[in-house]
Design a protein around this motif. Structure first.
Motif, PDB file in Angstrom:
ATOM      1  N   VAL A 171       0.838  -1.209   0.000  1.00  9.29           N
ATOM      2  CA  VAL A 171       0.000   0.000   0.000  1.00  9.29           C
ATOM      3  C   VAL A 171       0.869   1.253   0.000  1.00  9.29           C
ATOM      4  N   CYS A 172       1.935   1.252   0.808  1.00 10.77           N
ATOM      5  CA  CYS A 172       2.853   2.402   0.840  1.00 10.77           C
ATOM      6  C   CYS A 172       3.505   2.608  -0.528  1.00 10.77           C
ATOM      7  N   MET A 173       3.894   1.525  -1.181  1.00  9.28           N
ATOM      8  CA  MET A 173       4.484   1.637  -2.516  1.00  9.28           C
ATOM      9  C   MET A 173       3.458   2.171  -3.511  1.00  9.28           C
ATOM     10  N   ALA A 174       2.197   1.747  -3.362  1.00  7.66           N
ATOM     11  CA  ALA A 174       1.142   2.231  -4.250  1.00  7.66           C
ATOM     12  C   ALA A 174       0.903   3.730  -4.047  1.00  7.66           C
ATOM     13  N   ILE A 175       1.004   4.207  -2.807  1.00  9.92           N
ATOM     14  CA  ILE A 175       0.829   5.638  -2.539  1.00  9.92           C
ATOM     15  C   ILE A 175       1.909   6.450  -3.253  1.00  9.92           C
ATOM     16  N   VAL A 176       3.143   5.964  -3.216  1.00 10.05           N
ATOM     17  CA  VAL A 176       4.233   6.645  -3.925  1.00 10.05           C
ATOM     18  C   VAL A 176       3.965   6.639  -5.424  1.00 10.05           C
ATOM     19  N   LEU A 177       3.507   5.499  -5.949  1.00  7.51           N
ATOM     20  CA  LEU A 177       3.197   5.396  -7.370  1.00  7.51           C
ATOM     21  C   LEU A 177       2.069   6.359  -7.754  1.00  7.51           C
ATOM     22  N   LEU A 178       1.032   6.453  -6.929  1.00  4.71           N
ATOM     23  CA  LEU A 178      -0.068   7.381  -7.193  1.00  4.71           C
ATOM     24  C   LEU A 178       0.429   8.820  -7.221  1.00  4.71           C
ATOM     25  N   SER A 179       1.315   9.151  -6.289  1.00  4.18           N
ATOM     26  CA  SER A 179       1.837  10.516  -6.215  1.00  4.18           C
ATOM     27  C   SER A 179       2.686  10.847  -7.432  1.00  4.18           C
ATOM     28  N   VAL A 180       3.548   9.901  -7.823  1.00  2.00           N
ATOM     29  CA  VAL A 180       4.416  10.129  -8.976  1.00  2.00           C
ATOM     30  C   VAL A 180       3.592  10.221 -10.259  1.00  2.00           C
ATOM     31  N   SER A 181       2.644   9.310 -10.444  1.00  3.73           N
ATOM     32  CA  SER A 181       1.820   9.332 -11.657  1.00  3.73           C
ATOM     33  C   SER A 181       0.969  10.588 -11.721  1.00  3.73           C
ATOM     34  N   ALA A 182       0.505  11.078 -10.573  1.00  5.26           N
ATOM     35  CA  ALA A 182      -0.262  12.329 -10.554  1.00  5.26           C
ATOM     36  C   ALA A 182       0.611  13.488 -11.017  1.00  5.26           C
ATOM     37  N   GLY A 183       1.853  13.519 -10.531  1.00  6.04           N
ATOM     38  CA  GLY A 183       2.762  14.587 -10.945  1.00  6.04           C
ATOM     39  C   GLY A 183       3.067  14.547 -12.430  1.00  6.04           C
ATOM     40  N   ILE A 184       3.263  13.342 -12.966  1.00 10.76           N
ATOM     41  CA  ILE A 184       3.555  13.220 -14.396  1.00 10.76           C
ATOM     42  C   ILE A 184       2.341  13.621 -15.235  1.00 10.76           C
ATOM     43  N   MET A 185       1.140  13.214 -14.789  1.00 14.97           N
ATOM     44  CA  MET A 185      -0.081  13.608 -15.504  1.00 14.97           C
ATOM     45  C   MET A 185      -0.217  15.128 -15.554  1.00 14.97           C
ATOM     46  N   TRP A 186       0.022  15.742 -14.411  1.00 10.34           N
ATOM     47  CA  TRP A 186      -0.087  17.210 -14.343  1.00 10.34           C
ATOM     48  C   TRP A 186       0.934  17.862 -15.274  1.00 10.34           C
ATOM     49  N   TRP A 187       2.144  17.332 -15.265  1.00 10.69           N
ATOM     50  CA  TRP A 187       3.209  17.922 -16.093  1.00 10.69           C
ATOM     51  C   TRP A 187       2.882  17.826 -17.584  1.00 10.69           C
ATOM     52  N   LYS A 188       2.305  16.705 -17.990  1.00  6.62           N
ATOM     53  CA  LYS A 188       1.966  16.516 -19.396  1.00  6.62           C
ATOM     54  C   LYS A 188       0.741  17.327 -19.816  1.00  6.62           C
ATOM     55  N   ARG A 189      -0.112  17.678 -18.858  1.00  6.62           N
ATOM     56  CA  ARG A 189      -1.353  18.370 -19.194  1.00  6.62           C
ATOM     57  C   ARG A 189      -1.258  19.887 -19.045  1.00  6.62           C
ATOM     58  N   ARG A 190      -0.413  20.345 -18.126  1.00  6.75           N
ATOM     59  CA  ARG A 190      -0.449  21.758 -17.735  1.00  6.75           C
ATOM     60  C   ARG A 190      -0.064  22.678 -18.898  1.00  6.75           C
ATOM     61  N   PRO A 191      -0.742  23.820 -19.023  1.00  3.00           N
ATOM     62  CA  PRO A 191      -0.328  24.849 -19.998  1.00  3.00           C
ATOM     63  C   PRO A 191       0.962  25.507 -19.531  1.00  3.00           C
ATOM     64  N   GLY A 192       1.678  26.123 -20.432  1.00  5.99           N
ATOM     65  CA  GLY A 192       2.910  26.806 -20.061  1.00  5.99           C
ATOM     66  C   GLY A 192       2.650  27.953 -19.106  1.00  5.99           C
ATOM     67  N   ARG A 193       3.528  28.098 -18.102  1.00  7.15           N
ATOM     68  CA  ARG A 193       3.450  29.181 -17.121  1.00  7.15           C
ATOM     69  C   ARG A 193       2.091  29.226 -16.414  1.00  7.15           C
ATOM     70  N   SER A 194       1.553  28.080 -16.089  1.00  7.09           N
ATOM     71  CA  SER A 194       0.254  28.017 -15.421  1.00  7.09           C
ATOM     72  C   SER A 194       0.263  26.862 -14.438  1.00  7.09           C
ATOM     73  N   LEU A 195      -0.559  26.982 -13.385  1.00 10.36           N
ATOM     74  CA  LEU A 195      -0.662  25.921 -12.393  1.00 10.36           C
ATOM     75  C   LEU A 195      -1.385  24.704 -12.957  1.00 10.36           C
ATOM     76  N   GLY A 196      -2.151  24.916 -14.005  1.00  8.24           N
ATOM     77  CA  GLY A 196      -2.835  23.794 -14.622  1.00  8.24           C
ATOM     78  C   GLY A 196      -4.041  23.319 -13.851  1.00  8.24           C
ATOM     79  N   VAL A 197      -4.754  24.235 -13.190  1.00  8.04           N
ATOM     80  CA  VAL A 197      -5.972  23.864 -12.463  1.00  8.04           C
ATOM     81  C   VAL A 197      -7.014  23.396 -13.470  1.00  8.04           C
ATOM     82  N   PRO A 198      -7.723  22.284 -13.209  1.00 10.48           N
ATOM     83  CA  PRO A 198      -8.760  21.803 -14.137  1.00 10.48           C
ATOM     84  C   PRO A 198      -9.781  22.894 -14.428  1.00 10.48           C
TER      85      PRO A 198
END
Length: 457
Positions: free
Chosen positions: A380-407
């Motif tokens: 479960v602890c490893m899954a939490i790290v994976l969820l956190s990392v995948s969330a960060g990568i998703m945000w990075w790939k989606r976010r507009p330039g110079r923006s927080l990328g709020v939905p």
């Protein structure tokens, strides 16, 4: 033709409403992740390490904790304390008998303002060395895990993170829930699409992982709440129903001091508010540590128990055992002059709420079901790290330039307020979470208002 057009209007309106709800939940899911995920990584890493606290401590301090088994009988507890005090002058405050034939004895000595844990070979009386009291590697990991290392304010963040984690899982389940995609396709339910270069891969990996471990994450958040600085303390007082902290009918008719058990030694959550009984000075002196340990052994205290020594004329000998098996949890207080047990309480004496909570904590710490429990919590602890990392990568790939990328905002703003109202139910249960929700809502409003002003300009 007219009927077809009329039927399409409600269908279009329903689709717009559904999209508005989805965007509102997604927006709050983003905010929950923004606040909780950095802390969840710390909690997951330190929690994974603490699951193996005994194994790690025994390895790091193997020269202090382990001795060679000898045919000779062990020295008396008082002799071991004398040996520790000869090497570290001060006052002995706690004694831990060897838990098994290969274990050393541990004596906590107060030297001025500090305390030190001294390890002594129980067969020879030789002092093996010392570590600062509450200064072991795993104690530091524990302090980092609760953020207590950074003070009470940081410890309060744990309560907020725990509440937001529950909201994070709830909103995540809503976003994961199978619904038709464009072209009638469904994805990210139990399978992962795409490749690591694509955002859909990380979205599906995040969603599928979350749905499989979401219940366990909520369990960890809830069972970690009892030690929170605000909610935990009030629930503790409510659960105990009195200032003494002992379940109804357990406290015997003996004098009680103003000292609490939690101040004397490590104890269970259910007994943190328990007040210590007092010895009644009579003719003659104290029975001594040797006799007290013999009484505790005769009463059947579980191996690995600790003995707190009397702190004055009215102090008591207190033995506490908190092994992995809940049924063996026990606290016994002896009158230091007569050796009579003043209070003898075990897990069986806890109330229903206390039993349930202690069981949850035991599972949380990977103790209740042995190795299987440790492995499950580690995953479960490893899954939490994976969820956190995948969330960060998703945000990075989606976010507009110079923006927080709020939905994006929902087209119907009232839906956003409705979702907030539902989330505030959790804010009522956990006040600090409620305050943080209000603060986040204000910041979100200011963010939207600021963008509107920029567009007007």
């Amino acid at each position: 033709m007219t009927e077809t057009l009329l039927g399409a209007v409600p269908s279009r309106a329903a689709a717009i409403s559904s999209l508005s709800v989805y965007r509102a939940v997604w927006r709050w899911h983003f905010y929950a992740g923004l606040l909780a995920l950095p802390f969840l990584i710390i909690l997951a890493v330190t929690g994974a390490a603490y699951l193996y606290k005994d194994e790690i401590d025994n390895f790091v301090y193997r020269d202090l904790k382990h001795v060679e088994v000898q045919l000779a009988e062990r020295a008396a507890p008082s002799a071991l304390i004398d040996a520790a005090l000869a090497a570290y002058p001060g006052t002995a405050v706690k004694y831990l008998p060897p838990a098994d034939p290969e274990a050393s004895a541990e004596i906590t000595v107060k030297t001025g303002r500090d305390k030190v844990s001294v390890f002594v070979d129980p067969y020879t009386g030789r002092v093996l060395g010392d570590i600062p009291d509450k200064g072991s590697v795993m104690w530091v990991v524990r302090q980092l895990h609760s953020l207590a290392w950074f003070g009470p304010v940081a410890n309060g963040i744990i309560e907020i993170v725990g509440g937001w984690t529950i909201l994070l899982v709830g909103t995540g389940i809503f976003l994961w829930w199978p619904r038709k995609r464009e072209g009638g396709a469904e994805g990210g339910v139990v399978t992962v699409r795409g490749t690591r270069r694509q955002r859909v891969f990380w979205r599906d990996l995040h969603a599928v992982t979350g749905i499989f471990v979401g219940a366990f994450i909520v369990f960890l958040a809830v069972t970690g709440m009892p030690w929170s600085v605000f909610w935990g303390s009030y629930v503790n007082q409510w659960a105990n129903s009195s200032n003494y902290g002992y379940p109804s009918g357990v406290r015997t008719d003996v004098p009680m001091s103003d000292e609490h058990l939690a101040h004397m030694s490590a104890t269970s959550w259910s007994l943190e508010q328990a007040r210590m009984p007092e010895s009644i000075p009579v003719g003659g002196g104290s029975i001594g540590l040797d006799s007290a340990v013999a009484i505790f052994d005769r009463l059947g205290m579980a191996p690995g128990y600790a003995v707190s020594l009397p702190g004055g004329p009215t102090g008591v000998y207190s033995a506490s055992a908190y092994p992995d098996e809940l049924s063996l949890q026990r606290v016994v207080h002896l009158d230091q002059y007569t050796g009579k047990p003043l209070i003898d309480m075990s897990y069986a004496d806890y109330g229903p709420f206390g039993k349930a909570l202690e069981w949850g904590v035991n599972v949380h710490m990977g103790q209740e079901f042995g190795l299987a429990n440790q492995i499950l919590m580690l995953l479960v602890c490893m899954a939490i790290v994976l969820l956190s990392v995948s969330a960060g990568i998703m945000w990075w790939k989606r976010r507009p330039g110079r923006s927080l990328g709020v939905p994006p905002l929902p087209s119907d703003r009232s839906v956003l307020r409705g979702v907030l109202a539902i989330l505030m139910i959790g804010g009522v249960l956990f006040p600090l979470v409620g305050v943080s929700l209000v603060v986040m809502a204000i910041l979100d409003y200011l963010l939207v208002a600021g963008r509107q002003r920029l567009r007007t300009v």
